[in-house]
Scaffold this motif. Structure first.
Motif, mmCIF file in Angstrom:
data_model
loop_
_atom_site.group_PDB
_atom_site.id
_atom_site.type_symbol
_atom_site.label_atom_id
_atom_site.label_comp_id
_atom_site.label_asym_id
_atom_site.label_seq_id
_atom_site.Cartn_x
_atom_site.Cartn_y
_atom_site.Cartn_z
ATOM 1 N N ASP A 1 0.834 -1.208 0.000
ATOM 2 C CA ASP A 1 0.000 0.000 0.000
ATOM 3 C C ASP A 1 0.868 1.256 0.000
ATOM 4 O O ASP A 1 0.569 2.234 -0.694
ATOM 5 C CB ASP A 1 -0.936 0.001 1.208
ATOM 6 C CG ASP A 1 -2.037 -1.054 1.114
ATOM 7 O OD1 ASP A 1 -2.264 -1.585 0.016
ATOM 8 O OD2 ASP A 1 -2.660 -1.346 2.162
ATOM 9 N N GLU A 2 1.948 1.230 0.780
ATOM 10 C CA GLU A 2 2.854 2.385 0.824
ATOM 11 C C GLU A 2 3.531 2.604 -0.529
ATOM 12 O O GLU A 2 3.664 3.751 -0.990
ATOM 13 C CB GLU A 2 3.910 2.176 1.910
ATOM 14 C CG GLU A 2 3.377 2.223 3.326
ATOM 15 C CD GLU A 2 4.420 1.861 4.361
ATOM 16 O OE1 GLU A 2 4.161 2.076 5.562
ATOM 17 O OE2 GLU A 2 5.510 1.354 3.983
ATOM 18 N N LEU A 3 3.966 1.541 -1.149
ATOM 19 C CA LEU A 3 4.646 1.669 -2.445
ATOM 20 C C LEU A 3 3.712 2.188 -3.528
ATOM 21 O O LEU A 3 4.086 3.043 -4.336
ATOM 22 C CB LEU A 3 5.239 0.318 -2.853
ATOM 23 C CG LEU A 3 6.443 -0.153 -2.033
ATOM 24 C CD1 LEU A 3 6.757 -1.621 -2.344
ATOM 25 C CD2 LEU A 3 7.666 0.716 -2.303
ATOM 26 N N LEU A 4 2.485 1.676 -3.550
ATOM 27 C CA LEU A 4 1.517 2.156 -4.533
ATOM 28 C C LEU A 4 1.213 3.643 -4.315
ATOM 29 O O LEU A 4 1.157 4.425 -5.273
ATOM 30 C CB LEU A 4 0.235 1.329 -4.463
ATOM 31 C CG LEU A 4 0.335 -0.096 -5.027
ATOM 32 C CD1 LEU A 4 -0.912 -0.896 -4.656
ATOM 33 C CD2 LEU A 4 0.521 -0.072 -6.545
ATOM 34 N N ALA A 5 1.029 4.028 -3.064
ATOM 35 C CA ALA A 5 0.749 5.437 -2.755
ATOM 36 C C ALA A 5 1.934 6.313 -3.147
ATOM 37 O O ALA A 5 1.760 7.426 -3.679
ATOM 38 C CB ALA A 5 0.427 5.594 -1.270
ATOM 39 N N HIS A 6 3.136 5.832 -2.870
ATOM 40 C CA HIS A 6 4.339 6.597 -3.225
ATOM 41 C C HIS A 6 4.377 6.884 -4.718
ATOM 42 O O HIS A 6 4.638 8.017 -5.143
ATOM 43 C CB HIS A 6 5.580 5.821 -2.803
ATOM 44 C CG HIS A 6 6.840 6.309 -3.453
ATOM 45 N ND1 HIS A 6 7.483 7.457 -3.062
ATOM 46 C CD2 HIS A 6 7.563 5.811 -4.497
ATOM 47 C CE1 HIS A 6 8.551 7.647 -3.823
ATOM 48 N NE2 HIS A 6 8.615 6.660 -4.706
ATOM 49 N N HIS A 7 4.127 5.863 -5.536
ATOM 50 C CA HIS A 7 4.228 6.072 -6.982
ATOM 51 C C HIS A 7 3.086 6.933 -7.521
ATOM 52 O O HIS A 7 3.282 7.676 -8.486
ATOM 53 C CB HIS A 7 4.325 4.734 -7.700
ATOM 54 C CG HIS A 7 5.707 4.131 -7.605
ATOM 55 N ND1 HIS A 7 6.791 4.668 -8.251
ATOM 56 C CD2 HIS A 7 6.176 3.073 -6.893
ATOM 57 C CE1 HIS A 7 7.870 3.958 -7.968
ATOM 58 N NE2 HIS A 7 7.525 2.986 -7.148
ATOM 59 N N GLU A 8 1.935 6.867 -6.898
ATOM 60 C CA GLU A 8 0.862 7.788 -7.303
ATOM 61 C C GLU A 8 1.263 9.230 -7.021
ATOM 62 O O GLU A 8 0.984 10.134 -7.821
ATOM 63 C CB GLU A 8 -0.452 7.436 -6.597
ATOM 64 C CG GLU A 8 -1.090 6.129 -7.048
ATOM 65 C CD GLU A 8 -1.549 6.152 -8.507
ATOM 66 O OE1 GLU A 8 -1.631 7.243 -9.116
ATOM 67 O OE2 GLU A 8 -1.818 5.058 -9.055
ATOM 68 N N THR A 9 1.946 9.437 -5.899
ATOM 69 C CA THR A 9 2.436 10.782 -5.587
ATOM 70 C C THR A 9 3.480 11.231 -6.598
ATOM 71 O O THR A 9 3.464 12.380 -7.068
ATOM 72 C CB THR A 9 3.025 10.815 -4.173
ATOM 73 O OG1 THR A 9 2.005 10.494 -3.219
ATOM 74 C CG2 THR A 9 3.597 12.186 -3.838
ATOM 75 N N ARG A 10 4.382 10.323 -6.964
ATOM 76 C CA ARG A 10 5.403 10.674 -7.945
ATOM 77 C C ARG A 10 4.786 10.957 -9.317
ATOM 78 O O ARG A 10 5.245 11.838 -10.050
ATOM 79 C CB ARG A 10 6.423 9.540 -8.069
ATOM 80 C CG ARG A 10 7.206 9.257 -6.816
ATOM 81 C CD ARG A 10 8.081 10.392 -6.397
ATOM 82 N NE ARG A 10 9.345 10.457 -7.110
ATOM 83 C CZ ARG A 10 10.323 11.297 -6.794
ATOM 84 N NH1 ARG A 10 10.171 12.186 -5.819
ATOM 85 N NH2 ARG A 10 11.455 11.301 -7.481
ATOM 86 N N LEU A 11 3.763 10.218 -9.665
ATOM 87 C CA LEU A 11 3.074 10.482 -10.926
ATOM 88 C C LEU A 11 2.448 11.874 -10.912
ATOM 89 O O LEU A 11 2.539 12.629 -11.891
ATOM 90 C CB LEU A 11 2.005 9.413 -11.168
ATOM 91 C CG LEU A 11 2.527 8.038 -11.590
ATOM 92 C CD1 LEU A 11 1.450 6.971 -11.371
ATOM 93 C CD2 LEU A 11 2.968 8.054 -13.057
ATOM 94 N N ALA A 12 1.814 12.229 -9.789
ATOM 95 C CA ALA A 12 1.201 13.550 -9.676
ATOM 96 C C ALA A 12 2.262 14.654 -9.741
ATOM 97 O O ALA A 12 2.068 15.690 -10.402
ATOM 98 C CB ALA A 12 0.413 13.655 -8.375
#
Length: 357
Positions: free
Chosen positions: A275-286
């Motif tokens: 969950d942390e990794l998925l959230a991290h990459h969504e932040t990086r995409l944004a």
């Protein structure tokens, strides 16, 4: 290259009660030991090799980097559990990167035992076996498409590469004996291990889940304190980040398992870390999309708008190797934005230029 949790450099592993790189054959579960082996690099100090003990011998998950120090330490630590190289029956390698594959391949050849690898990583081995014909660093082209032509030239300079990088030892990169395709089950003595294909970090990456024991041999797919590099693989893959995030979702559908990572300490929950990794990459995409608001940019230019490592270092303060890794990882994020319809891409003589939609 970035992290959302405690620094790996200060992480204590619960199986040892010491820093996770401390020498030893640390028992993580009945019949399973973790042996950290040294790496000749500054960013990562060690790789965890896992030893599964059965009546008919040992199965090792990953093998380490084929350097004398790692070989000697593996032999010494196997001795701590009353075993040696002659007891090894098989290597289950999570992926083709040299800190995982090369010592397994060397020992596998010497001992006449099976080395298993995901078939998706075969093209990388084919490139390494033809390394003598390479006229430049194999990642130079990827850096140019990221708009980092100057970095490509620096990566091509002899000072940025070891002798092995310039002309790899072919004995380190011989083909695997067994190729994994899709998801399958493997019997390891009394254990049943699910080999789960998790492309992203490399196309042929696998994790090994022992559900009955509640364990995930995670390779570089789920690391507890850092995020795995994305886009650092040859041949180039069009959607490494999309593959990686889909693979994370796939692992999230498994039971919540204890993480036995290749780098870092044993960690309690695969669900929490995924969950942390998925959230991290969504932040990086944004963040990557926000950088495009100033106009069309290459991945190299977008990387300059982002912070790197858990300390959010500026891109231009990173060393040459890290900047190259960052540029390729940023390009992976931008390519996923294109796939999602949030950006467009245009090939130019200066690299791929991305624009927000």
């Amino acid at each position: 290259m970035t992290s959302s949790t405690t620094s790996t450099a200060h992480a204590v592993s619960p199986d040892s009660g010491e820093h996770w790189t401390a020498e030893g054959a640390w028992q993580v579960a009945e019949g399973i030991h973790r042996i950290p082996l040294p790496l000749p690099m500054d960013g990562l100090r060690a790789i965890n090799v896992y030893v599964l003990v059965a009546d008919d011998g040992l199965t090792l998950v990953d093998g380490g980097w084929a350097i004398p120090q790692a070989r000697e330490l593996l032999d010494r630590c196997l001795g701590q559990i009353g075993a040696g190289f002659g007891d090894i029956r098989r290597f289950l390698v999570t992926h083709v990167h040299r800190d995982h594959y090369t010592l397994a391949r060397v020992l596998g050849t010497e001992l006449g035992v099976d080395v298993t690898l995901g078939r998706g990583d075969r093209p990388a081995l084919e490139l390494m076996q033809d390394a003598a014909s390479m006229i430049e660093n194999p990642f130079a082209g990827a850096l140019r498409t990221a708009g980092a032509a100057e970095l490509a030239e620096e990566w091509n300079s002899p000072g940025q590469e070891s002798d092995e990088d310039r002309l790899p030892d072919p004995t380190h990169w011989a083909f695997a004996d067994t190729w994994l395709e899709g998801d399958t089950r493997i019997e390891v003595g009394p254990r049943t291990v699910d080999a789960v294909h998790t492309p992203g970090h490399t196309p042929g990456h696998y994790v090994y889940a022992e559900r009955d024991a509640g364990l995930l041999f995670a390779g570089d797919h789920v690391l507890p304190t850092i995020t795995p590099s994305i886009g650092f693989t040859m041949p180039m893959d069009q959607q490494p980040l999309g593959d990686f995030m889909a693979s994370l979702t796939k692992v999230r559908s498994l039971p919540d398992l204890t993480i036995l990572p290749a780098h870092g300490p044993v960690a309690p929950s695969s669900h929490t870390r995924v969950d942390e990794l998925l959230a991290h990459h969504e932040t990086r995409l944004a963040d990557s999309l926000a950088a495009l608001s100033s106009g069309p940019l290459t991945a190299h230019q977008v990387a300059g708008h982002l912070g790197w490592t858990r300390h959010e270092h500026a891109y231009d303060t990173l060393d040459v190797f890290s900047r190259g890794m960052a540029a390729m990882e940023t390009k992976a994020h931008l390519e996923l934005l294109v796939a999602r319809g949030r950006a467009t891409r245009t090939d130019t003589s200066d690299g791929v230029v991305f624009s927000a939609v």
